[in-house]
Design an enzyme around this catalytic site. Structure first.
Site, PDB file in Angstrom:
ATOM      1  N   ARG A  91       0.693  -1.109   0.138  1.00 11.06           N
ATOM      2  CA  ARG A  91       0.093  -0.103  -0.009  1.00 11.06           C
ATOM      3  C   ARG A  91       0.766   1.315   0.026  1.00 11.06           C
ATOM      4  O   ARG A  91       1.694   1.352   1.001  1.00 11.06           O
ATOM      5  CB  ARG A  91      -0.750   0.112   1.235  1.00 11.06           C
ATOM      6  CG  ARG A  91      -1.687   1.382   1.295  1.00 11.06           C
ATOM      7  CD  ARG A  91      -3.166   1.154   1.506  1.00 11.06           C
ATOM      8  NE  ARG A  91      -3.844   2.425   1.361  1.00 11.06           N
ATOM      9  CZ  ARG A  91      -4.665   2.803   2.294  1.00 11.06           C
ATOM     10  NH1 ARG A  91      -4.882   1.983   3.423  1.00 11.06           N
ATOM     11  NH2 ARG A  91      -5.322   4.062   2.264  1.00 11.06           N
ATOM     12  N   ARG A 104      -7.687  -1.077  -2.190  1.00 14.29           N
ATOM     13  CA  ARG A 104      -6.436  -1.085  -1.552  1.00 14.29           C
ATOM     14  C   ARG A 104      -6.174  -2.552  -1.306  1.00 14.29           C
ATOM     15  O   ARG A 104      -6.929  -3.201  -0.996  1.00 14.29           O
ATOM     16  CB  ARG A 104      -6.279  -0.134  -0.738  1.00 14.29           C
ATOM     17  CG  ARG A 104      -7.327  -0.182   0.396  1.00 14.29           C
ATOM     18  CD  ARG A 104      -7.620   1.291   1.057  1.00 14.29           C
ATOM     19  NE  ARG A 104      -8.571   1.238   2.054  1.00 14.29           N
ATOM     20  CZ  ARG A 104      -9.935   2.015   1.642  1.00 14.29           C
ATOM     21  NH1 ARG A 104      -9.757   2.468   0.235  1.00 14.29           N
ATOM     22  NH2 ARG A 104     -10.698   1.987   2.100  1.00 14.29           N
ATOM     23  N   ASP A 107      -5.753  -2.123   4.243  1.00  9.53           N
ATOM     24  CA  ASP A 107      -6.122  -0.604   4.946  1.00  9.53           C
ATOM     25  C   ASP A 107      -6.226  -1.147   6.463  1.00  9.53           C
ATOM     26  O   ASP A 107      -7.057  -2.088   6.715  1.00  9.53           O
ATOM     27  CB  ASP A 107      -7.514  -0.137   4.580  1.00  9.53           C
ATOM     28  CG  ASP A 107      -7.893   1.058   5.014  1.00  9.53           C
ATOM     29  OD1 ASP A 107      -6.912   2.177   5.469  1.00  9.53           O
ATOM     30  OD2 ASP A 107      -8.996   1.500   5.485  1.00  9.53           O
ATOM     31  N   ASP A 109      -6.945   0.535  10.186  1.00 13.11           N
ATOM     32  CA  ASP A 109      -7.487   1.564  10.985  1.00 13.11           C
ATOM     33  C   ASP A 109      -7.513   1.345  12.444  1.00 13.11           C
ATOM     34  O   ASP A 109      -8.039   0.327  12.860  1.00 13.11           O
ATOM     35  CB  ASP A 109      -8.855   1.857  10.472  1.00 13.11           C
ATOM     36  CG  ASP A 109      -9.035   2.367   9.025  1.00 13.11           C
ATOM     37  OD1 ASP A 109      -8.253   3.144   8.446  1.00 13.11           O
ATOM     38  OD2 ASP A 109     -10.062   2.167   8.386  1.00 13.11           O
TER      39      ASP A 109
END
Length: 175
Positions: A91, A104, A107, A109
């Site tokens: 990424r 993507r 990811d 978070d």
């Protein structure tokens, strides 16, 4: 660095998502990488869920999960470790954020960091959209049914206010 149980620690929850490549394997590898980050261990990983894209919807479905970690890292240090794992998975984040909701490979978070509320450039905890995202709430509640979103209340109540009908748990053969 080796995990030491005597180190002060925080329970953190990290959302994992991918919609490029072998997403299930990408998430498994990312969860292993999170579990060996310095001063960190993986406590639980949710099931994998197939979810429709959120934000920019004209892209492939995502595979999502949530990891529960115990970490001695600060929230900022944990975020830096997460970004390193994303980069290792291929990424590349654009500086202007224009790829924020696009396809993507990975990811990550930071959803929750203990009961902390953090609002600083580049780091917002709890995640500012957690209460709106079934793709994060469903796997979060699977592994932490009593999770509370600071300043919002029980995660279960947040999930009751949004549509989770399109979220599909992948069975053992698919994930």
């Amino acid at each position: 660095m080796t995990w030491t149980a005597s180190a002060p620690s925080t329970v953190a929850f990290v959302g994992l998502g991918s919609n490029l490549g072998d997403s299930a394997e990408v998430l498994r590898a990312a969860s292993r990488a999170l579990g060996i980050a310095p001063q960190t261990r993986l406590l639980r990983l949710s099931s994998l869920y197939r979810t429709p894209a959120w934000g920019v919807t004209e892209q492939p479905d995502f595979v999502n999960a949530v990891a529960m970690l115990e970490t001695g890292l600060s929230a900022q240090q944990l975020l830096a470790a997460m970004f390193a794992i994303e980069r290792e998975a291929g990424r590349a984040r654009r500086a202007d954020g224009s790829d924020r909701w696009g396809p993507r490979t990975l990811d990550l978070d930071l959803l929750l960091y203990g009961d902390s509320v953090i609002d600083e450039p580049g780091l917002h905890v709890p995640h500012p959209h957690l209460h709106e995202r079934a793709f994060a709430l469903v796997p979060l509640l699977e592994i932490a049914p009593d999770a509370v979103i600071p300043r919002r209340g029980p995660a279960r109540e947040a999930l009751q206010c949004i549509d989770a009908g399109a979220i599909r748990r992948l069975d053992a053969v698919d994930n």
